[in-house]
Scaffold this active site. Structure first.
Site, mmCIF file in Angstrom:
data_model
loop_
_atom_site.group_PDB
_atom_site.id
_atom_site.type_symbol
_atom_site.label_atom_id
_atom_site.label_comp_id
_atom_site.label_asym_id
_atom_site.label_seq_id
_atom_site.Cartn_x
_atom_site.Cartn_y
_atom_site.Cartn_z
ATOM 1 N N CYS A 192 0.849 -1.121 0.018
ATOM 2 C CA CYS A 192 0.090 -0.080 -0.075
ATOM 3 C C CYS A 192 1.117 1.296 0.091
ATOM 4 C CB CYS A 192 -0.867 -0.008 1.330
ATOM 5 S SG CYS A 192 -1.733 1.251 1.630
ATOM 6 N N CYS B 234 0.204 3.678 2.642
ATOM 7 C CA CYS B 234 0.771 3.210 4.053
ATOM 8 C C CYS B 234 2.209 3.380 4.117
ATOM 9 C CB CYS B 234 0.653 1.717 4.228
ATOM 10 S SG CYS B 234 -1.025 1.178 3.939
#
Length: 102
Positions: free
Chosen positions: A30, A33
């Protein structure tokens, strides 16, 4: 120091913790992230005396993601006394996370 949480150590590391706990639900693939990860590390370093910062990989602990109804990542939760008190979803600036902690 950021603590990596699994289904096995969650109860001990999070629910039984007397400090405020910051939970960062993430995945290695991600991009947002990855962008928030250095912020989480900074908060851990700066607030280590009062806050315990933990990371939960949703791919390795999907049961915890389900338990906390994490539908998008990154999701950052603030937990006090074993109960969620604040939540942010997606990339947010450091100040917003610090304000959530209080």
């Amino acid at each position: 120091m950021v603590v990596h949480i699994s289904s096995e150590n969650f109860k001990e590391e999070v629910l039984k913790e007397s400090k405020t706990v910051v939970l960062d639900f993430f995945a290695k693939w991600c991009m947002p992230c990855r962008m928030i990860s250095p912020i989480i590390e900074e908060i851990s370093d700066e607030m280590n005396d009062t806050v315990k910062v933990c990371k939960i990989d949703v791919d390795e602990a999907p049961d915890l993601a389900r338990q906390y109804r994490v539908l998008s990542i990154p999701t950052v939760l603030v937990v006090k006394g074993g109960e969620e008190v604040k939540r942010s979803i997606g990339f947010v600036p450091k100040k917003e996370i610090a304000d959530m902690i209080g």
